[in-house]
Design a protein around this motif. Structure first.
Motif, PDB file in Angstrom:
ATOM      1  N   PHE A   1       0.894   0.757  -4.199  1.00 27.93           N
ATOM      2  CA  PHE A   1       2.131   0.074  -3.796  1.00 27.93           C
ATOM      3  C   PHE A   1       1.854  -1.197  -2.997  1.00 27.93           C
ATOM      4  CE2 PHE A   1       3.347   4.391  -4.680  1.00 27.93           C
ATOM      5  CZ  PHE A   1       4.498   4.208  -5.438  1.00 27.93           C
ATOM      6  N   ALA A   2       0.610  -1.412  -2.647  1.00 26.08           N
ATOM      7  CA  ALA A   2       0.275  -2.625  -1.904  1.00 26.08           C
ATOM      8  C   ALA A   2      -0.650  -3.518  -2.724  1.00 26.08           C
ATOM      9  CB  ALA A   2      -0.391  -2.258  -0.579  1.00 26.08           C
ATOM     10  N   LYS A   3      -0.647  -3.314  -4.041  1.00 25.84           N
ATOM     11  CA  LYS A   3      -1.499  -4.158  -4.884  1.00 25.84           C
ATOM     12  C   LYS A   3      -0.665  -5.260  -5.516  1.00 25.84           C
ATOM     13  CE  LYS A   3      -5.287  -1.914  -4.259  1.00 25.84           C
ATOM     14  NZ  LYS A   3      -6.145  -2.501  -3.224  1.00 25.84           N
ATOM     15  N   LEU A   4      -1.269  -6.424  -5.599  1.00 27.27           N
ATOM     16  CA  LEU A   4      -0.612  -7.519  -6.295  1.00 27.27           C
ATOM     17  C   LEU A   4      -0.889  -7.378  -7.787  1.00 27.27           C
ATOM     18  CD1 LEU A   4      -1.523 -10.363  -3.808  1.00 27.27           C
ATOM     19  CD2 LEU A   4       0.571  -9.020  -3.958  1.00 27.27           C
TER      20      LEU A   4
ATOM     21  N   ASN B   1       8.672  -4.270 -12.269  1.00 30.08           N
ATOM     22  CA  ASN B   1       7.809  -3.521 -11.358  1.00 30.08           C
ATOM     23  C   ASN B   1       8.621  -2.847 -10.248  1.00 30.08           C
ATOM     24  OD1 ASN B   1       5.086  -2.816 -10.558  1.00 30.08           O
ATOM     25  ND2 ASN B   1       5.445  -4.114  -8.768  1.00 30.08           N
ATOM     26  N   ALA B   2       9.623  -3.558  -9.739  1.00 28.99           N
ATOM     27  CA  ALA B   2      10.449  -2.982  -8.670  1.00 28.99           C
ATOM     28  C   ALA B   2      11.269  -1.812  -9.199  1.00 28.99           C
ATOM     29  CB  ALA B   2      11.366  -4.053  -8.078  1.00 28.99           C
TER      30      ALA B   2
ATOM     31  N   MET C   1       8.370   0.986 -10.012  1.00 31.20           N
ATOM     32  CA  MET C   1       7.679   1.509  -8.835  1.00 31.20           C
ATOM     33  C   MET C   1       8.662   1.977  -7.767  1.00 31.20           C
ATOM     34  SD  MET C   1       4.657   1.535  -9.825  1.00 31.20           S
ATOM     35  CE  MET C   1       3.555   1.743  -8.432  1.00 31.20           C
ATOM     36  N   GLY C   2       9.904   1.463  -7.829  1.00 37.22           N
ATOM     37  CA  GLY C   2      10.939   2.010  -6.950  1.00 37.22           C
ATOM     38  C   GLY C   2      11.145   3.490  -7.261  1.00 37.22           C
TER      39      GLY C   2
ATOM     40  N   GLY D   1       7.941   5.458  -6.397  1.00 39.60           N
ATOM     41  CA  GLY D   1       7.763   5.605  -4.955  1.00 39.60           C
ATOM     42  C   GLY D   1       8.434   6.847  -4.384  1.00 39.60           C
TER      43      GLY D   1
ATOM     44  N   PHE E   1       5.094   7.547  -2.917  1.00 42.70           N
ATOM     45  CA  PHE E   1       4.960   6.718  -1.717  1.00 42.70           C
ATOM     46  C   PHE E   1       5.168   7.580  -0.479  1.00 42.70           C
ATOM     47  CE2 PHE E   1       6.096   3.793   1.606  1.00 42.70           C
ATOM     48  CZ  PHE E   1       5.410   2.636   1.320  1.00 42.70           C
TER      49      PHE E   1
ATOM     50  N   ASN F   1       7.968   0.504   5.536  1.00 38.10           N
ATOM     51  CA  ASN F   1       7.383   1.233   4.409  1.00 38.10           C
ATOM     52  C   ASN F   1       5.892   1.493   4.615  1.00 38.10           C
ATOM     53  OD1 ASN F   1       9.452  -0.975   2.608  1.00 38.10           O
ATOM     54  ND2 ASN F   1       9.914   1.170   2.949  1.00 38.10           N
ATOM     55  N   TYR F   2       5.153   0.421   4.910  1.00 36.16           N
ATOM     56  CA  TYR F   2       3.700   0.604   4.939  1.00 36.16           C
ATOM     57  C   TYR F   2       3.224   1.266   6.233  1.00 36.16           C
ATOM     58  CZ  TYR F   2       3.683  -1.969   0.640  1.00 36.16           C
ATOM     59  OH  TYR F   2       3.917  -2.343  -0.658  1.00 36.16           O
TER      60      TYR F   2
ATOM     61  N   VAL G   1       9.937   5.895   2.217  1.00 31.63           N
ATOM     62  CA  VAL G   1      10.002   5.619   0.776  1.00 31.63           C
ATOM     63  C   VAL G   1      10.883   4.385   0.576  1.00 31.63           C
ATOM     64  CG1 VAL G   1      10.882   6.500  -1.427  1.00 31.63           C
ATOM     65  CG2 VAL G   1       9.590   8.015   0.104  1.00 31.63           C
ATOM     66  N   PRO G   2      10.352   3.358  -0.109  1.00 32.10           N
ATOM     67  CA  PRO G   2      11.092   2.086  -0.180  1.00 32.10           C
ATOM     68  C   PRO G   2      12.542   2.213  -0.622  1.00 32.10           C
ATOM     69  CG  PRO G   2       8.875   1.800  -1.017  1.00 32.10           C
ATOM     70  CD  PRO G   2       9.021   3.266  -0.744  1.00 32.10           C
ATOM     71  N   THR G   3      12.787   2.968  -1.689  1.00 35.26           N
ATOM     72  CA  THR G   3      14.169   3.050  -2.185  1.00 35.26           C
ATOM     73  C   THR G   3      15.082   3.841  -1.245  1.00 35.26           C
ATOM     74  OG1 THR G   3      13.461   4.920  -3.532  1.00 35.26           O
ATOM     75  CG2 THR G   3      13.681   2.802  -4.647  1.00 35.26           C
TER      76      THR G   3
ATOM     77  N   PRO H   1       0.085 -10.560   1.011  1.00 31.07           N
ATOM     78  CA  PRO H   1       1.355 -10.508   0.275  1.00 31.07           C
ATOM     79  C   PRO H   1       1.660  -9.139  -0.344  1.00 31.07           C
ATOM     80  CG  PRO H   1       0.112 -12.464  -0.315  1.00 31.07           C
ATOM     81  CD  PRO H   1      -0.807 -11.620   0.515  1.00 31.07           C
ATOM     82  N   GLY H   2       0.627  -8.354  -0.606  1.00 29.53           N
ATOM     83  CA  GLY H   2       0.870  -7.006  -1.127  1.00 29.53           C
ATOM     84  C   GLY H   2       1.629  -6.118  -0.155  1.00 29.53           C
ATOM     85  N   PHE H   3       1.637  -6.499   1.123  1.00 28.42           N
ATOM     86  CA  PHE H   3       2.405  -5.753   2.120  1.00 28.42           C
ATOM     87  C   PHE H   3       3.775  -6.381   2.370  1.00 28.42           C
ATOM     88  CE2 PHE H   3      -1.936  -4.655   4.102  1.00 28.42           C
ATOM     89  CZ  PHE H   3      -2.002  -3.437   3.442  1.00 28.42           C
TER      90      PHE H   3
ATOM     91  N   ALA I   1       7.444  -3.858  -0.427  1.00 23.34           N
ATOM     92  CA  ALA I   1       7.154  -2.702  -1.283  1.00 23.34           C
ATOM     93  C   ALA I   1       8.175  -2.648  -2.406  1.00 23.34           C
ATOM     94  CB  ALA I   1       7.211  -1.415  -0.461  1.00 23.34           C
ATOM     95  N   PRO I   2       7.748  -2.320  -3.643  1.00 27.66           N
ATOM     96  CA  PRO I   2       8.707  -2.252  -4.741  1.00 27.66           C
ATOM     97  C   PRO I   2       9.789  -1.214  -4.451  1.00 27.66           C
ATOM     98  CG  PRO I   2       6.467  -1.644  -5.489  1.00 27.66           C
ATOM     99  CD  PRO I   2       6.372  -1.996  -4.053  1.00 27.66           C
ATOM    100  N   GLY I   3      11.040  -1.652  -4.521  1.00 31.54           N
ATOM    101  CA  GLY I   3      12.151  -0.756  -4.207  1.00 31.54           C
ATOM    102  C   GLY I   3      12.769  -1.043  -2.848  1.00 31.54           C
TER     103      GLY I   3
END
Lengths: 274, 413
Positions: free
Chosen positions: A135-138, A190-191, A194-195, A198, A202, B137-138, B143-145, B284-286, B289-291
């Motif tokens: 979740f922290a990968k570009l 992706n959102a 991965m949402g 997660g 996650f 999140n991190y 959980v992001p959503t 930037p990966g932080f 978070a997706p969601g």
């Protein structure tokens, strides 16, 4: 390959199902990356099985992610899909996140399945082998983490994106991720994906599965690449230890995305379920 | 105008090659870089600066919440605010804020904010940020959503806890409480003013308008880049047919004041550089978070800096770019007044959050800049909104007969 939408759980989700092949019924649950229409691994699997591959809400055009929150919701979604499709006693196979759901389904009701196939399955956490945080990968960091051949990985990750007139052009990995249109499209997809992922992955992809695996008393095969950088071999061994009747098939040199890179080896490991 | 001296409390001892050697200033920056003995000194310098700002005439003293980072050393801003209740007696104490999605049960925020309100004699102003993805999140594993749903539920619970006078049951998805019954309860009635930091989503605009909360844009990219966002907010205010009080909005701006433009550059440039190039060195990966953000907002938003090229060039801005693009307002009192006035009128806001203690800026420079702003800039900007001078809906309402422990202590000594 057939492709259609079904409704599950009294309208809780609209689920896209890809269906292909002939042979024993097989329910295939996808990884956090999802599958694409005419997915090459599903096509290959269809040469041996009658494959049903539902996509979770957030994947392809499946909707209803708000109605899936917990691990139990994801597991029941799998059973709901089977019910709507009228699948009886299939083999259930899952890759990565899909393996986590398949293992939960098999633990909840082992008698519902002919067999369980776990390919680089998620769902366990080993303190000695903390896995990288996907979740922290570009975007441009993923191919190297997930594939043994990053160039092939880039092509696969980019698949499903409409390059228009550039479709047949070989666009290099770096160039694709520099392209803002591609990037925005990728980020939104992706959102969505991965949402959803997660919710069960996650921040740590573990929701108590290890305490329930003892119930999965069905024939099980664990398929793992020994070069998996995301979930290294000790995860495969932990699954084997926790599952009552599991055989471990190791694929030399394969990474996390073994189904796409070592398709033949993965298929022969699953051949026991014919 | 209301002026708040806002402290971020950066770690000021990051090495020159921090960017090259470290992946990120947030989330996975190893705390071996933090020296607790120096931290003692740093905290007291920073608290001194906040207390000094009150003496310089600032209306508010602001603190905020961040986790696992060298950018802002306040995992608990409430502790900082608590010390300020004892060492100041006039200025508003603004916690902007507590990331309410992270507290379970969220009554903890209702309790601590009520404590601060009572301790300060009604000088408290609260904030409910969603929290950055790095923090929420991190670092804290939400959980992001779920982030926004947890936020909404926490908000409902806190407001109800503040306003109900009998114990009640709360059956939320995340907070299940048979007895909600907070002691103490807030001094300000029905509860303190609330400011909401936002990042441009229409949902947040509406949330502020519906609850009479002040909308704050806290960024470091300056007012030229903040323009579109604030216009979006005011358009929404107009469409909802509510009054257009400038106190409905706040804006954070990096401000440095010297005796002259040349002195300001000489004094502050290196510290601004530290701030932008080290404190904001977030992988930037932080970033998101997706969601964490809704798909709707993503579709509207600009492309984040996620390309390999973007990663490399992020925050490598020249001094001239920082000034020209108004990331930073830095100069003589007159330069700062002129640019602040333009900004305040253009963006239309009544709450200015002055970011004056940045990066590794030493104590004496922070004081110099703070004093000049208080003496020579603030008085000329104070009356920009005469039509709304009586609007106290977005500010604290201290009680008249409150204790003054800061002065009383001096008398004892």
């Amino acid at each position: 390959m057939k492709s259609y939408l079904i409704e599950t759980g009294n309208g809780r989700t609209q689920t896209r199902v890809l269906e292909t092949g002939a042979g024993p019924q097989l329910l295939y649950l996808h990884s956090a990356g999802g599958v694409v229409e005419n997915d090459p691994f599903l096509e290959a699997l269809g040469q041996q099985f009658h494959v049903y591959a539902p996509s979770l809400p957030g994947y392809l055009d499946s909707e209803g992610a708000d109605n899936l929150r917990t691990m139990l919701d994801f597991t029941l979604w799998g059973f709901d899909v089977m019910e709507v499709l009228g699948i009886e006693h299939p083999v259930v196979v899952g890759h990565s996140m899909g393996g986590m759901i398949a293992a939960e389904m098999a633990s909840l009701n082992p008698r519902a399945f002919k067999g369980l196939g776990l390919i680089s399955a998620a769902g366990l956490w080993l303190d000695d082998y903390p896995m990288p945080d996907i979740f922290a990968k570009l975007p441009f960091e993923l191919p190297d983490l997930l594939f043994s051949d990053p160039a092939l990985g880039t092509q696969i990750i980019s698949e499903g994106y409409d390059f228009g007139s550039n479709q047949d052009e070989l666009v290099s990995f770096m160039t694709r991720f520099q392209d803002e249109t591609f990037l925005q499209d990728f980020l939104i997809k992706n959102a969505r994906r991965m949402g959803t992922a997660g919710k069960i992955l996650f921040p740590i992809p573990e929701r108590g599965l290890s305490e329930r695996l003892y119930r999965a008393t069905l024939p099980t095969v664990i398929v793992w690449g020994d070069a998996d950088k995301l979930m290294p071999m000790p995860y495969a061994e932990a699954f084997q230890r926790l599952l009552p009747h599991a055989e471990l098939v190791t694929i030399a040199g394969a990474a996390h995305m073994a189904p796409y890179e070592q398709t033949g080896e993965v298929l022969s490991a699953l051949a026991r379920f014919h | 105008m209301k002026f708040t001296f806002f402290h971020l409390m950066a770690w000021p001892h990051l090495a020159d090659d921090f960017r090259e050697k470290h992946h990120s200033v947030w989330v996975d920056v190893p705390n071996s870089l933090y020296d607790p003995a120096r931290g003692h000194e740093v905290y007291h310098n920073y608290l001194d600066q906040l207390e000094y700002a009150e003496q310089c005439g600032f209306d508010g003293l602001g603190v905020n919440e961040h986790h696992s980072n060298a950018y802002g050393l306040m995992p608990s801003p409430n502790l900082m605010a608590a010390t300020l209740t004892r060492r100041t007696s006039r200025a508003a104490i603004m916690v902007l804020g507590n990331s309410i999605a992270l507290y379970n049960p969220a009554v903890r925020v209702a309790e601590e904010f009520a404590m601060l309100d009572v301790m300060s004699g009604g000088r408290f102003i609260g904030g409910f940020p969603v929290g950055t993805s790095m923090d929420t999140n991190y670092a804290y594993g939400t959980v992001p959503t779920e982030t926004r749903e947890r936020y909404a539920e926490a908000h409902e619970l806190i407001i109800k806890a503040w306003t109900e006078r009998e114990p009640f049951a709360f059956n939320g998805r995340y907070n299940k409480l048979r007895y909600v019954n907070i002691w103490p309860r807030p001094l300000q009635q029905p509860y303190p003013a609330i400011h909401i930091p936002g990042g441009g989503s229409v949902e947040t605009y509406d949330f502020c308008i519906e609850n009479t909360y002040s909308y704050s844009y806290l960024s470091y990219s300056g007012y030229l880049r903040g323009r579109d966002l604030m216009r979006g907010y005011w358009d929404q205010v107009a469409s909802r047919a509510v009054d257009e009080s400038p106190y409905r909005a706040g804006f954070a701006q990096v401000i440095c004041v010297g005796e002259t433009d040349a002195e300001a550059e000489k004094l502050y440039k290196q510290h601004i550089d530290y701030f932008y190039n080290r404190c904001l060195h977030v992988y930037p990966g932080f970033g998101e978070a997706p969601g964490y953000r809704t798909i709707k907002t993503l579709k509207r938003g600009a492309i984040p800096q996620l390309t390999p090229k973007g990663v490399k060039t992020l925050s490598q801005l020249s001094w001239k770019e920082l000034l020209d693009q108004r990331y930073v307002i830095c100069g003589s009192p007159e330069t700062v007044r002129e640019q602040c006035e333009e900004m305040i009128k253009d963006l239309r806001f009544g709450n200015l959050f002055c970011l004056m203690a940045l990066g590794d800026m030493p104590n004496e420079k922070v004081r110099h800049s703070t004093r000049l702003f208080g003496e020579k800039v603030m008085p000329k900007l104070r009356h920009l909104w005469p039509d709304y001078a009586d609007d106290n809906r977005f500010w604290c309402r201290p009680v008249a007969n409150r204790r003054h422990p800061d002065r009383e202590l001096r008398g004892v000594a």
